[in-house]
Design a protein around this motif. Structure first.
Motif, mmCIF file in Angstrom:
data_model
loop_
_atom_site.group_PDB
_atom_site.id
_atom_site.type_symbol
_atom_site.label_atom_id
_atom_site.label_comp_id
_atom_site.label_asym_id
_atom_site.label_seq_id
_atom_site.Cartn_x
_atom_site.Cartn_y
_atom_site.Cartn_z
ATOM 1 N N UNK A 86 -13.692 -3.510 0.133
ATOM 2 C CA UNK A 86 -12.940 -2.586 0.975
ATOM 3 C C UNK A 86 -11.466 -2.992 0.976
ATOM 4 N N UNK A 87 -10.611 -2.024 1.256
ATOM 5 C CA UNK A 87 -9.175 -2.224 1.083
ATOM 6 C C UNK A 87 -8.625 -3.364 1.949
ATOM 7 N N UNK A 88 -8.975 -3.377 3.242
ATOM 8 C CA UNK A 88 -8.427 -4.396 4.140
ATOM 9 C C UNK A 88 -8.871 -5.792 3.737
ATOM 10 N N UNK B 100 0.884 -1.174 0.000
ATOM 11 C CA UNK B 100 0.000 0.000 0.000
ATOM 12 C C UNK B 100 0.920 1.221 0.000
ATOM 13 N N UNK B 101 1.149 1.811 -1.159
ATOM 14 C CA UNK B 101 2.185 2.850 -1.313
ATOM 15 C C UNK B 101 1.788 4.207 -0.727
ATOM 16 N N UNK B 102 1.619 4.231 0.598
ATOM 17 C CA UNK B 102 1.256 5.481 1.242
ATOM 18 C C UNK B 102 2.407 6.456 1.293
ATOM 19 N N UNK B 103 3.582 5.998 1.771
ATOM 20 C CA UNK B 103 4.735 6.893 1.868
ATOM 21 C C UNK B 103 5.242 7.290 0.483
ATOM 22 N N UNK B 104 5.013 6.401 -0.505
ATOM 23 C CA UNK B 104 5.427 6.750 -1.874
ATOM 24 C C UNK B 104 4.610 7.927 -2.401
ATOM 25 N N UNK C 268 -1.705 -1.652 -4.000
ATOM 26 C CA UNK C 268 -3.108 -1.501 -3.631
ATOM 27 C C UNK C 268 -3.366 -0.084 -3.119
ATOM 28 N N UNK C 269 -4.208 0.638 -3.829
ATOM 29 C CA UNK C 269 -4.541 2.014 -3.458
ATOM 30 C C UNK C 269 -5.939 2.043 -2.847
ATOM 31 N N UNK C 270 -6.004 2.456 -1.589
ATOM 32 C CA UNK C 270 -7.278 2.543 -0.896
ATOM 33 C C UNK C 270 -7.714 3.989 -0.712
#
Length: 313
Positions: A115-117, A35-39, A54-56
């Motif tokens: 949903x993402x999870x 899940x590329x949050x920090x990216x 995976x983008x939520x």
């Protein structure tokens, strides 16, 4: 050959292919989901580009706050030549910057309503099953009272005949002759039959029989966790066999150690009953009831008691 490709995700999940169709044959080499949050903040030094991305809701909502230049730059960095797929969850709108960059790099963009999870959990379970280490063993796998028993031994020792007797006694056949084994967890081995010989037993002098046709659907199952190995070997008069049951031999398959029992074969021994009892005894040991240890302790107590009586005399 790669075990899993991006197109396998399309076939097994209700995904919509949005863009990047030319990359649907890309190999997936790891079950880890990123899940590329920090990216999204611009930090790509340790970007795991070989993973499914995976983008939520969190990632997309942050992305929408960026400037137009930042949006294009982040999506261009996200879409690499080895990225197998980028999945948008919750049926959210796909950013047009992602559509543009994915078409340029040939990265498939998929959309899901989950949903993402939950989606991450389903994907991980699917990929772990497909990418698990595998091997094949010559033997028979039978479900006996809920215990997955792998029966091995030299060709002609009577493995299939024993399995047939076990099926007649109400147990379930998983595989005969060749058992495909995959390690789904650190200590979990799952065995199944190759599709070509599923539900079949080869009995010398009789030929190939279909167990499900003869005994019904309740006599077979498609897979089973292996917890016990029975090694059938021809009786060797010079060999000392375990008569108490204190010694516990192990057999390593892939990275998992399994309890192994060696059962000598000679005329007059009912192997099916012996293996059936071995499976029940194995279950008892896992519940904390060890008959061999109890007998040994009682014997030791009797010996000590007799020694004390001798001293008193």
């Amino acid at each position: 050959m790669p075990k899993v490709r991006t197109k396998d995700l399309l076939e097994n999940f209700q995904f919509d292919l949005i863009s990047g169709e030319e990359g649907i044959n890309r190999p997936i080499t790891t079950s880890d989901i990123s899940r590329p949050g920090i990216e999204m903040t611009g930090y790509f030094r340790y970007y795991p580009q070989e993973r499914v991305q995976l983008l939520g809701k969190t990632e997309i909502s942050y992305f929408n706050q960026l400037s137009d230049a930042e949006k294009s730059e982040r999506m261009a960095s996200l879409c690499t030549e080895v990225t197998p797929a980028i999945i948008i969850s919750r049926d959210m709108d796909v950013p047009h910057e992602l559509l543009e960059e994915s078409e340029k790099a040939g990265v498939p963009v998929l959309k899901s309503q989950l949903k993402t999870t939950r989606l991450s959990s389903h994907l991980t379970n699917f990929l772990e099953g497909k990418l698990a280490p595998t091997t094949a063993v010559h033997g028979v796998l039978v479900d006996i009272y809920g215990v997955g028993v792998l029966i091995i031994g030299k060709s002609g020792v009577g493995k299939s005949e024993t399995a047939l007797e076990l099926v007649k006694r109400g147990h379930r056949l998983v595989a005969d002759d060749c058992v495909e084994i995959r390690q789904e967890d650190q200590d979990t081995l799952i065995g199944n039959s190759p599709e070509l010989i599923e539900h079949l037993l080869e009995i010398r002098g009789l030929g190939i029989i279909n167990v499900m046709t003869l005994f019904g659907a309740g006599a077979v199952r498609s897979n089973k966790r292996i917890t016990l190995v029975i090694d059938l070997e021809l009786w060797d008069p010079k060999k000392q066999y375990d008569r108490v049951g204190l010694e516990e031999e192990k057999m390593k398959i892939i990275d998992t150690d399994l309890t192994k029992l060696t059962v000598p074969v000679r005329p007059g021994r009912n192997l099916a009953v012996i293996i059936e009892v071995a499976a029940m005894n194995f279950r008892l040991k896992r519940m904390g009831v060890n008959a061999a240890e109890q007998f040994t302790n009682k014997l030791a107590n009797v010996i000590v008691s007799n020694e004390e009586k001798e001293k008193e005399k």
